[in-house]
Design a protein around this motif. Structure first.
Motif, PDB file in Angstrom:
ATOM      1  N   ASN A 160      -7.076   3.872   8.966  1.00  0.00           N
ATOM      2  CA  ASN A 160      -7.121   3.523  10.481  1.00  0.00           C
ATOM      3  C   ASN A 160      -7.017   1.875  10.450  1.00  0.00           C
ATOM      4  O   ASN A 160      -6.502   1.603  11.451  1.00  0.00           O
ATOM      5  N   TYR A 161      -7.640   1.191   9.576  1.00  0.00           N
ATOM      6  CA  TYR A 161      -7.524  -0.218   9.617  1.00  0.00           C
ATOM      7  C   TYR A 161      -5.939  -0.744   9.660  1.00  0.00           C
ATOM      8  O   TYR A 161      -5.398  -1.347  10.296  1.00  0.00           O
ATOM      9  N   ILE A 162      -5.536  -0.163   8.565  1.00  0.00           N
ATOM     10  CA  ILE A 162      -3.916  -0.456   8.692  1.00  0.00           C
ATOM     11  C   ILE A 162      -2.975   0.088   9.757  1.00  0.00           C
ATOM     12  O   ILE A 162      -2.151  -0.876  10.343  1.00  0.00           O
ATOM     13  N   GLN A 163      -3.621   1.033  10.550  1.00  0.00           N
ATOM     14  CA  GLN A 163      -2.695   1.300  11.664  1.00  0.00           C
ATOM     15  C   GLN A 163      -3.199   0.557  12.551  1.00  0.00           C
ATOM     16  O   GLN A 163      -2.288   0.321  13.673  1.00  0.00           O
ATOM     17  N   PHE A 164      -4.213  -0.009  12.858  1.00  0.00           N
ATOM     18  CA  PHE A 164      -4.548  -1.118  13.699  1.00  0.00           C
ATOM     19  C   PHE A 164      -3.436  -2.261  13.706  1.00  0.00           C
ATOM     20  O   PHE A 164      -3.136  -2.997  14.615  1.00  0.00           O
ATOM     21  N   LEU A 165      -3.243  -2.787  12.459  1.00  0.00           N
ATOM     22  CA  LEU A 165      -2.578  -3.683  12.381  1.00  0.00           C
ATOM     23  C   LEU A 165      -0.789  -3.466  12.467  1.00  0.00           C
ATOM     24  O   LEU A 165      -0.207  -4.464  12.993  1.00  0.00           O
ATOM     25  N   ILE A 166      -0.510  -2.090  12.327  1.00  0.00           N
ATOM     26  CA  ILE A 166       0.935  -1.962  12.383  1.00  0.00           C
ATOM     27  C   ILE A 166       1.330  -1.633  13.524  1.00  0.00           C
ATOM     28  O   ILE A 166       2.804  -1.356  13.747  1.00  0.00           O
ATOM     29  N   TYR A 167       0.682  -0.912  14.297  1.00  0.00           N
ATOM     30  CA  TYR A 167       1.338  -0.215  15.406  1.00  0.00           C
ATOM     31  C   TYR A 167       0.899  -0.796  16.696  1.00  0.00           C
ATOM     32  O   TYR A 167      -0.318  -1.348  16.965  1.00  0.00           O
ATOM     33  N   ALA A 168       1.758  -0.964  17.584  1.00  0.00           N
ATOM     34  CA  ALA A 168       1.738  -1.441  18.865  1.00  0.00           C
ATOM     35  C   ALA A 168       0.898  -0.740  19.979  1.00  0.00           C
ATOM     36  O   ALA A 168       0.866   0.555  19.722  1.00  0.00           O
ATOM     37  N   THR A 226       0.734  -1.233  -0.085  1.00  0.00           N
ATOM     38  CA  THR A 226       0.095   0.068   0.080  1.00  0.00           C
ATOM     39  C   THR A 226       0.774   1.177   0.196  1.00  0.00           C
ATOM     40  O   THR A 226       0.453   2.503  -0.290  1.00  0.00           O
ATOM     41  N   ALA A 227       2.053   1.219   0.075  1.00  0.00           N
ATOM     42  CA  ALA A 227       3.052   2.274   0.562  1.00  0.00           C
ATOM     43  C   ALA A 227       3.864   2.891  -0.478  1.00  0.00           C
ATOM     44  O   ALA A 227       4.591   1.932  -1.177  1.00  0.00           O
ATOM     45  N   PRO A 228       4.004   3.940  -0.908  1.00  0.00           N
ATOM     46  CA  PRO A 228       5.076   4.479  -1.911  1.00  0.00           C
ATOM     47  C   PRO A 228       6.413   4.473  -1.325  1.00  0.00           C
ATOM     48  O   PRO A 228       6.381   4.728  -0.102  1.00  0.00           O
ATOM     49  N   GLY A 229       7.496   4.840  -1.867  1.00  0.00           N
ATOM     50  CA  GLY A 229       8.579   4.918  -1.607  1.00  0.00           C
ATOM     51  C   GLY A 229       9.106   6.023  -0.592  1.00  0.00           C
ATOM     52  O   GLY A 229       9.917   6.010   0.209  1.00  0.00           O
ATOM     53  N   SER A 230       8.199   7.061  -0.777  1.00  0.00           N
ATOM     54  CA  SER A 230       8.415   8.170   0.046  1.00  0.00           C
ATOM     55  C   SER A 230       8.252   7.833   1.481  1.00  0.00           C
ATOM     56  O   SER A 230       8.655   8.885   2.339  1.00  0.00           O
ATOM     57  N   VAL A 231       7.481   6.785   1.997  1.00  0.00           N
ATOM     58  CA  VAL A 231       7.491   6.539   3.368  1.00  0.00           C
ATOM     59  C   VAL A 231       8.761   6.401   4.056  1.00  0.00           C
ATOM     60  O   VAL A 231       8.751   6.281   5.239  1.00  0.00           O
ATOM     61  N   TRP A 232       9.857   6.156   3.218  1.00  0.00           N
ATOM     62  CA  TRP A 232      11.113   5.793   3.838  1.00  0.00           C
ATOM     63  C   TRP A 232      11.618   7.300   4.238  1.00  0.00           C
ATOM     64  O   TRP A 232      12.889   6.999   4.711  1.00  0.00           O
ATOM     65  N   ASP A 275       4.342  -7.546  16.943  1.00  0.00           N
ATOM     66  CA  ASP A 275       3.570  -7.546  15.488  1.00  0.00           C
ATOM     67  C   ASP A 275       2.620  -8.455  15.519  1.00  0.00           C
ATOM     68  O   ASP A 275       2.702  -9.753  15.719  1.00  0.00           O
ATOM     69  N   ILE A 276       1.413  -8.151  15.068  1.00  0.00           N
ATOM     70  CA  ILE A 276       0.200  -8.807  15.115  1.00  0.00           C
ATOM     71  C   ILE A 276      -0.157  -9.033  13.506  1.00  0.00           C
ATOM     72  O   ILE A 276      -0.922  -9.862  13.005  1.00  0.00           O
ATOM     73  N   PHE A 277       0.529  -8.196  12.570  1.00  0.00           N
ATOM     74  CA  PHE A 277       0.324  -8.446  11.180  1.00  0.00           C
ATOM     75  C   PHE A 277       1.230  -9.579  10.676  1.00  0.00           C
ATOM     76  O   PHE A 277       0.460 -10.489   9.961  1.00  0.00           O
ATOM     77  N   THR A 278       2.548  -9.456  10.859  1.00  0.00           N
ATOM     78  CA  THR A 278       3.290 -10.391  10.396  1.00  0.00           C
ATOM     79  C   THR A 278       4.053 -10.870  11.587  1.00  0.00           C
ATOM     80  O   THR A 278       5.081 -10.347  12.202  1.00  0.00           O
ATOM     81  N   PRO A 279       3.544 -11.965  12.544  1.00  0.00           N
ATOM     82  CA  PRO A 279       4.081 -12.173  13.859  1.00  0.00           C
ATOM     83  C   PRO A 279       5.503 -12.640  13.832  1.00  0.00           C
ATOM     84  O   PRO A 279       6.136 -12.961  12.977  1.00  0.00           O
ATOM     85  N   ILE A 280       5.896 -12.671  14.981  1.00  0.00           N
ATOM     86  CA  ILE A 280       7.447 -12.893  15.161  1.00  0.00           C
ATOM     87  C   ILE A 280       7.832 -14.024  14.667  1.00  0.00           C
ATOM     88  O   ILE A 280       9.182 -14.270  14.374  1.00  0.00           O
ATOM     89  N   TRP A 281       6.828 -15.335  14.650  1.00  0.00           N
ATOM     90  CA  TRP A 281       7.423 -16.402  14.205  1.00  0.00           C
ATOM     91  C   TRP A 281       7.971 -16.436  12.836  1.00  0.00           C
ATOM     92  O   TRP A 281       8.787 -17.022  12.216  1.00  0.00           O
ATOM     93  N   MET A 282       7.503 -15.496  11.876  1.00  0.00           N
ATOM     94  CA  MET A 282       7.715 -15.300  10.425  1.00  0.00           C
ATOM     95  C   MET A 282       9.173 -14.596  10.397  1.00  0.00           C
ATOM     96  O   MET A 282      10.175 -15.091   9.769  1.00  0.00           O
ATOM     97  N   THR A 283       9.372 -13.743  11.257  1.00  0.00           N
ATOM     98  CA  THR A 283      10.647 -12.940  11.478  1.00  0.00           C
ATOM     99  C   THR A 283      11.925 -14.048  11.745  1.00  0.00           C
ATOM    100  O   THR A 283      12.834 -14.020  11.130  1.00  0.00           O
ATOM    101  N   GLU A 284      11.498 -14.813  12.869  1.00  0.00           N
ATOM    102  CA  GLU A 284      12.577 -15.903  13.302  1.00  0.00           C
ATOM    103  C   GLU A 284      12.808 -16.948  12.215  1.00  0.00           C
ATOM    104  O   GLU A 284      13.838 -17.432  12.172  1.00  0.00           O
ATOM    105  N   GLU A 285      11.616 -17.203  11.543  1.00  0.00           N
ATOM    106  CA  GLU A 285      11.844 -18.390  10.259  1.00  0.00           C
ATOM    107  C   GLU A 285      12.611 -17.805   9.368  1.00  0.00           C
ATOM    108  O   GLU A 285      13.518 -18.448   8.807  1.00  0.00           O
ATOM    109  N   VAL A 286      12.547 -16.581   8.936  1.00  0.00           N
ATOM    110  CA  VAL A 286      13.392 -16.103   7.930  1.00  0.00           C
ATOM    111  C   VAL A 286      15.001 -16.062   8.575  1.00  0.00           C
ATOM    112  O   VAL A 286      15.892 -16.474   7.918  1.00  0.00           O
ATOM    113  N   ALA A 287      15.130 -15.400   9.659  1.00  0.00           N
ATOM    114  CA  ALA A 287      16.432 -15.519  10.222  1.00  0.00           C
ATOM    115  C   ALA A 287      16.955 -16.774  10.464  1.00  0.00           C
ATOM    116  O   ALA A 287      18.347 -16.930  10.247  1.00  0.00           O
TER     117      ALA A 287
END
Length: 267
Positions: free
Chosen positions: A147-155, A29-35, A218-230
Motif C-alpha cells: 500500500n505504501y508503494i502504491q501511494f508513491l507511484i500512482y497519481a 522491489t519488483a521482479p521482471g514479471s511486472v513487465w 510523479d512524487i517518487f522521482t519528481p519531474i526534475w529528475m527526468t528532465e535532468e537525465v534528458a
C-alpha cells in the motif's frame, strides 16, 4: 528454469517473443514479471528478455549494499551468456539507472535506450524516501508495505478510477500471499544502489539513441529528475505524461505501449 551465472550470482530471466533482443530491467522491489502487460505488446516485434534484478524474485539475493554499476555488470554477463550482441534496453525507475550504467560501462552491448522515470543523482528527499522504504518494510505486513508503494507511484487519477482502485486492492492481497517476497536485505541492497547512483557527469558521453519518459505527477522521482537525465544525454527525446505519476507506464498504457514500440522499431 532459465538462469545464467554472471558477476558472481545466478540471475533469473524469462524470454517472450522473437526478433531483435529487447532487455527489460525492472525497478526496486519488483521482479521482471511486472513487465508482463508491456511484453504482451512488444513480444510481437522483439525478443523480450525480462530479468529479475539482484536481490529480488528468483535471482540470488546476496547481502548488500549493491551498486547500479554492479547490477549493470550482472546484465552485461547475461547479454554475453545469451550471445545477444547489442540489445535495445528499457529500464524503469531503478532499472533506468542500471540501463544508464550499462550504456556507460558496456557501450558495445547497447543499441538504444528507453529510460522511464529515471534519475542521474539523488537529492536528500530521494535518499530519505529510499531509506524509509527499508525502514518500514521491516515493520509492516507485506500488504501494508504494498500500500505504501502504491501511494508513491500512482497519481490521483488511479485512486479515483474504480477499476484501477480495485486493482490496487487486489495488489495488496497478492502481496499478502506472495510465495517469494523480497527479503529485507535485498531491498536494503537495492535501496543503497538507488541512493549512491550518480551518473550526471558521465551521461553526456552516451551516444546511443535515447527516449526518456516521465510523469508530471510523479512524487517518487519528481519531474526534475527526468528532465535532468534528458538534458544530459545528447540528442535524447523527452516525453512527459501530464496527469500521471511514477506508474505512468500502467496509468497510460494504451498510449505508452505503442509509443515505446514504435520508437524502438525506429531505433
Amino acid at each position: 528454469m532459465p538462469y545464467v551465472e554472471t558477476n558472481g550470482i545466478n540471475l533469473y530471466y524469462e524470454e517472450r517473443g522473437s526478433g531483435e533482443p529487447l532487455l527489460l530491467i525492472m525497478g526496486i522491489t519488483a521482479p521482471g514479471s511486472v513487465w508482463a502487460k508491456h511484453a504482451d505488446d512488444w513480444q510481437n516485434h522483439f525478443r523480450c528478455i525480462l530479468g529479475d534484478n539482484r536481490g529480488v524474485g528468483r535471482s540470488d539475493k546476496p547481502e548488500g549494499p549493491y551498486t547500479t554499476a554492479q547490477m549493470a555488470d550482472d546484465y552485461a554477463g547475461l547479454i554475453d551468456k545469451l550471445g545477444l550482441g547489442k540489445v535495445r534496453v528499457a529500464g524503469v525507475s531503478m532499472g533506468s539507472t542500471i540501463a544508464q550504467q550499462l550504456a556507460l560501462r558496456h557501450p558495445d552491448k547497447v543499441h538504444s535506450l528507453v529510460l522511464l522515470c529515471p534519475w542521474a543523482r539523488c537529492d536528500r528527499t530521494a535518499e530519505a524516501i529510499f531509506r524509509h522504504m527499508a525502514t518500514i518494510k521491516a515493520r509492516l505486513r507485506p500488504e501494508e508495505f504494498a500500500n505504501y508503494i502504491q501511494f508513491l507511484i500512482y497519481a490521483k487519477r488511479s485512486w479515483d478510477d474504480d477499476a484501477t482502485f480495485a486493482g490496487l486492492l487486489d495488489g495488496r492481497q497478492q502481496a499478502a500471499i506472495d510465495p517469494m517476497p523480497q527479503p529485507l536485505h535485498g531491498l536494503e541492497g537495492q535501496a543503497e544502489a538507488c541512493i549512491t547512483h550518480n551518473t550526471l557527469a558521465d551521461l553526456p558521453s552516451i551516444d546511443k539513441p535515447c527516449l526518456v519518459i516521465g510523469g508530471r505527477k510523479d512524487i517518487f522521482t519528481p519531474i526534475w529528475m527526468t528532465e535532468e537525465v534528458a538534458g544530459a544525454i545528447p540528442n535524447s527525446e523527452l516525453h512527459l505524461y501530464d496527469d500521471a505519476g511514477h506508474a505512468f507506464h500502467w496509468e497510460c498504457i494504451d498510449d505508452f505501449n505503442p509509443r515505446v514500440r514504435e520508437w524502438l522499431l525506429a531505433h
